[in-house]
Design an enzyme around this catalytic site. Structure first.
Site, PDB file in Angstrom:
ATOM      1  N   ASP A 110       0.936  -1.151   0.139  1.00  0.00           N
ATOM      2  CA  ASP A 110      -0.103   0.052   0.071  1.00  0.00           C
ATOM      3  C   ASP A 110       0.840   1.112   0.005  1.00  0.00           C
ATOM      4  O   ASP A 110       1.669   1.349   0.923  1.00  0.00           O
ATOM      5  CB  ASP A 110      -0.975  -0.001   1.452  1.00  0.00           C
ATOM      6  CG  ASP A 110      -1.671   1.126   1.310  1.00  0.00           C
ATOM      7  OD1 ASP A 110      -2.822   1.232   0.874  1.00  0.00           O
ATOM      8  OD2 ASP A 110      -1.425   2.279   1.972  1.00  0.00           O
ATOM      9  N   TYR A 152       3.069   9.701  -0.276  1.00  0.00           N
ATOM     10  CA  TYR A 152       4.143   9.005   0.519  1.00  0.00           C
ATOM     11  C   TYR A 152       5.489   9.176   0.052  1.00  0.00           C
ATOM     12  O   TYR A 152       6.781   8.901   0.666  1.00  0.00           O
ATOM     13  CB  TYR A 152       4.085   7.351   0.650  1.00  0.00           C
ATOM     14  CG  TYR A 152       2.537   6.991   1.383  1.00  0.00           C
ATOM     15  CD1 TYR A 152       1.899   7.875   2.245  1.00  0.00           C
ATOM     16  CD2 TYR A 152       2.433   5.851   1.361  1.00  0.00           C
ATOM     17  CE1 TYR A 152       0.572   7.855   2.941  1.00  0.00           C
ATOM     18  CE2 TYR A 152       1.143   5.206   2.184  1.00  0.00           C
ATOM     19  CZ  TYR A 152       0.337   6.476   2.804  1.00  0.00           C
ATOM     20  OH  TYR A 152      -0.688   6.052   3.383  1.00  0.00           O
ATOM     21  N   LYS A 155      -2.762   6.049  -4.229  1.00  0.00           N
ATOM     22  CA  LYS A 155      -3.890   7.009  -3.771  1.00  0.00           C
ATOM     23  C   LYS A 155      -3.775   8.419  -4.315  1.00  0.00           C
ATOM     24  O   LYS A 155      -2.673   8.847  -4.120  1.00  0.00           O
ATOM     25  CB  LYS A 155      -4.035   6.895  -2.189  1.00  0.00           C
ATOM     26  CG  LYS A 155      -3.909   5.944  -1.531  1.00  0.00           C
ATOM     27  CD  LYS A 155      -4.256   5.803  -0.007  1.00  0.00           C
ATOM     28  CE  LYS A 155      -3.806   4.565   0.647  1.00  0.00           C
ATOM     29  NZ  LYS A 155      -2.459   4.649   1.143  1.00  0.00           N
ATOM     30  N   HIS A 164      -7.588   9.688  -1.540  1.00  0.00           N
ATOM     31  CA  HIS A 164      -6.798   9.531  -0.228  1.00  0.00           C
ATOM     32  C   HIS A 164      -7.630  10.151   0.999  1.00  0.00           C
ATOM     33  O   HIS A 164      -7.585   9.522   2.107  1.00  0.00           O
ATOM     34  CB  HIS A 164      -5.559  10.208  -0.227  1.00  0.00           C
ATOM     35  CG  HIS A 164      -4.533   9.575   0.788  1.00  0.00           C
ATOM     36  ND1 HIS A 164      -3.139   9.675   0.455  1.00  0.00           N
ATOM     37  CD2 HIS A 164      -4.721   9.106   1.910  1.00  0.00           C
ATOM     38  CE1 HIS A 164      -2.664   9.272   1.596  1.00  0.00           C
ATOM     39  NE2 HIS A 164      -3.510   8.726   2.473  1.00  0.00           N
TER      40      HIS A 164
END
Ligand code: A2P
Length: 267
Positions: free
Chosen positions: A51, A56, A81, A112
């Protein structure tokens, strides 16, 4: 079946009939080389689900790990996301993710957070469109309320395959779980460990009775409820520990105790 086979094979069925591995590696705050080695280690152990998210900043490392792992693409489940700030630029954002990930499609693409706190069916329509084009096998949301799920359905006739929300025994809410079940929306939990006091006496007691760690009990509790869990770790031992949860089962009484975890914690 070997431990490795068990991790890979444990999956739930989404509303479409497609399967999603019930355990994945979370990667929030994993960056650079440590993200790369964590994902490679996870693939070696038998994880087949990772994930990530645009925000990120590790999609490139994940892509490198997928390429280096030698695991066939079809066996890997990758989620990323759409940041709410990219609402209106859905296609470009997904194309950037696919470039970084070196993939032709993602398995699951999520909004998200509700953009500006709103459900935004117009954004959801774009996800559905990109899914229809084959760039995402499944589409869903994250951090949406049940009312917001319904708002998407009212506007488009389509519910998200998955809603990824913060979840653990400390946050357990049966009505939220049942609301997702009734709609056929798979609940995926994030921060299963961070939201828990892993030293809580009743957790330590249950762990002792099964000869496993408190973290393993928390993750196994997700499996008993058929909730997808994505514990994050960049530590090789903990990545393995978090996946060694398919060789034991919780009793109905263990599950009940854990469901009431929040009520039994000191204020
Ligand atoms: P680390 O990456 O050093 O292992 P969550 O997925 O719930 O957000 O939790 C992530 C946090 O929990 C990270 O700080 C991670 O640190 C830590 N963690 C991951 N696995 C375990 C474990 N088995 N026991 C204790 N802490 C863990």
């Amino acid at each position: 079946m070997s431990e490795q086979g068990l991790i890979a094979a444990a999956s739930i069925e989404l509303a479409s009939g497609r399967r999603m591995p019930i355990l994945g590696l979370g990667t929030w705050q994993a960056r650079g080389r440590s993200a790369l080695s964590a994902v490679l280690r996870a693939f070696e152990i038998g994880y087949r689900h990772v994930d990530t998210a645009t925000v990120y900043g590790n999609e490139e490392q994940l892509g490198q790990a997928v390429a280096e792992s030698g695991v066939p693409r079809a066996e890997i489940f990758v989620t990323t996301k759409l940041p709410p700030s990219r609402a209106g630029r859905e296609r470009a954002t997904l194309e950037d993710s696919l470039d970084a990930l070196r993939l032709g499609y993602v398995d699951l693409w999520l909004i998200h957070w509700p953009p500006g706190g709103l459900a935004r069916p117009d954004v959801w329509e774009q996800l559905l469109e990109l899914q229809a084009e084959g760039l995402a096998r499944e589409v869903g949301v994250s951090n949406y309320s049940v009312r917001q799920l319904d708002e998407l359905e009212r506007a488009t006739g389509r519910l998200p395959a998955v809603n990824q929300i913060e979840w653990s025994p400390a946050l357990f809410d049966r009505s939220v779980l049942e609301a997702h079940r009734r709609r056929g929306v798979q609940l995926e939990g994030y921060s299963p460990l961070k939201t828990m006091n892993l030293r809580a006496p009743q957790l330590v007691r249950i762990a002792g009775a099964h000869g496993v760690t408190p973290a393993q009990i928390v993750l196994r509790w997700h499996i008993e409820h058929r909730i997808v869990a994505i514990p994050k770790s960049t530590n090789a031992e903990r990545i393995a520990e978090n996946a060694a949860i398919f060789g034991f089962e919780l009793t109905p009484s263990d599950v009940e105790h854990l469901d009431r975890f929040a009520e039994t914690q000191p204020e």
